[in-house]
Design an enzyme around this catalytic site. Structure first.
Site, mmCIF file in Angstrom:
data_model
loop_
_atom_site.group_PDB
_atom_site.id
_atom_site.type_symbol
_atom_site.label_atom_id
_atom_site.label_comp_id
_atom_site.label_asym_id
_atom_site.label_seq_id
_atom_site.Cartn_x
_atom_site.Cartn_y
_atom_site.Cartn_z
ATOM 1 N N VAL A 62 0.862 -0.983 0.136
ATOM 2 C CA VAL A 62 0.032 0.051 -0.010
ATOM 3 C C VAL A 62 0.835 1.226 0.000
ATOM 4 C CG1 VAL A 62 -1.603 1.341 1.364
ATOM 5 C CG2 VAL A 62 -2.056 -1.186 1.016
ATOM 6 N N GLU A 63 2.222 1.263 0.751
ATOM 7 C CA GLU A 63 2.586 2.495 1.088
ATOM 8 C C GLU A 63 3.603 2.877 -0.464
ATOM 9 O OE1 GLU A 63 2.912 4.661 3.408
ATOM 10 O OE2 GLU A 63 1.561 3.606 4.435
ATOM 11 N N THR A 64 4.163 1.644 -0.808
ATOM 12 C CA THR A 64 5.105 2.060 -2.066
ATOM 13 C C THR A 64 5.170 1.082 -3.042
ATOM 14 O OG1 THR A 64 7.029 1.059 -1.035
ATOM 15 C CG2 THR A 64 6.538 3.344 -0.247
ATOM 16 N N TYR A 67 -7.713 3.180 5.281
ATOM 17 C CA TYR A 67 -6.448 2.650 5.082
ATOM 18 C C TYR A 67 -6.353 1.523 5.704
ATOM 19 C CZ TYR A 67 -1.302 2.040 5.700
ATOM 20 O OH TYR A 67 -0.060 1.805 5.748
#
Length: 334
Positions: free
Chosen positions: A123-125, A310
């Site tokens: 999800v982040e990168t 999230y």
């Protein structure tokens, strides 16, 4: 020329040599910050101002951090496909397979399942493929000195960043990250890196930008330190007899509602009656609201990003990745 005038001329010349016009070093707040860090943390104030002279207020950072002028309605239907999609599921399977031993070690040490660690990084990168191209020093200094709404927070993060780069022998001007100053494969803010990141590859330094092992261990430790409960559930879907009492939704993201009490209100879910949960509403305009019960581990994921959307995206991506793993490999890793 008198000695006094000569000294003044030298001082002015030095200042202009250090602080190019329009640089962060021109801001009075920057000079005060540099002097404060010199006194409290032993930095060289002139060296900090020299570094600040190499950066300028980044208008793009200010645009990206500002609240939208006309906020859009929250929509789970729009949000979910950004993170729970075929690309991230397939990428998560590859990432897990390529780092199976490291992920297993992180699970054994911190109690966090492999799929949750993988999903957060996904999800982040997108597994380290998009870590941000902003200069972190410039981004944090812009927000610390030019964004009054959250200046205190970003000044603290700027201090943490400078401490972090000093501790790890990094050039502050060379570190890249997000527009808000998040760094590396797991997108840790500098303060989180100093508090929770670990040297998981054993090279005697923490490098979240280039070490996948450090990223994996650090995500697991972050969740463990925030109260992850090994072997316990994250969330389960719930069926409601109608629109829930508003007080249930206003109870907050931290679990405080007894499942037994929810059962009495007609809310049905697969959960032990003695469990404590939060009622999660995943709203989409024009669509029926999707309801879930979130356990303590759901709350822990929101410590990474304080959004129920999230946390649910991380959880659902993790579940999809786990299901997509080849069964023999998945079972061998348990």
């Amino acid at each position: 020329m008198s000695k006094t005038l000569a000294a003044l001329a030298f001082t002015l010349t030095t200042q202009f040599a250090v602080a190019a016009p329009g640089s962060i070093a021109d801001l009075p707040e920057a000079a005060a910050f540099a002097n404060d860090l010199a006194q409290r943390q032993g930095f060289d104030a002139s060296r900090l101002l020299e570094q600040f002279s190499a950066i300028r207020t980044n208008e793009r950072v200010l645009q990206l951090i500002a609240p939208p002028s006309s906020p859009t309605q929250r929509s789970w239907e729009r949000y979910r496909p950004r993170f729970v999609n075929a690309q991230r599921i397939a990428g998560g399977v590859r990432f897990w397979q390529e780092n199976a031993l490291t992920l297993a070690r992180a699970r054994a040490l911190y109690g966090v399942p492999e799929e949750v660690i993988v999903a957060i990084i996904g999800v982040e990168t997108v597994y380290g493929s998009n870590t941000g191209g902003f200069g972190v020093l410039e981004a944090l200094a812009t927000l610390a000195f030019q964004y009054p709404r959250r200046a205190e927070f970003f000044r603290s993060e700027l201090e943490q960043f400078l401490l972090m780069t000093r501790e790890n022998g990094l050039d502050p001007l060379a570190v890249k990250g997000s527009f808000a100053g998040a760094i590396g494969i797991p997108q840790f803010m500098p303060g989180s890196q100093r508090r929770y990141a670990v040297d998981f590859d054993g090279d005697q330094r923490v490098d979240l930008s280039n070490s996948v092992a450090d990223a994996i261990g650090s995500v697991a430790r972050f969740l463990e330190q925030h109260g992850w409960q090994a072997g316990q559930p994250v969330a389960v879907p719930a069926r409601l007899p109608g629109t829930p009492d508003q007080s249930l939704l206003e109870a907050g993201i931290r679990p405080s509602l007894r499942v037994a009490d929810l059962f009495e209100r007609g809310i049905v879910a697969t959960a032990a009656p003695e469990s404590t949960v939060t009622l999660v509403d995943l709203v989409s305009p024009g669509q029926a609201t999707e309801y879930w019960l979130g356990f303590e581990n759901f709350y822990v994921i929101t410590r990474y990003n304080r959004s129920s959307f999230y946390a649910m995206s991380v959880f659902q991506l993790a579940e999809e990745i786990r299901r997509a793993m080849p069964p023999p490999i998945r079972e061998a890793m348990r």
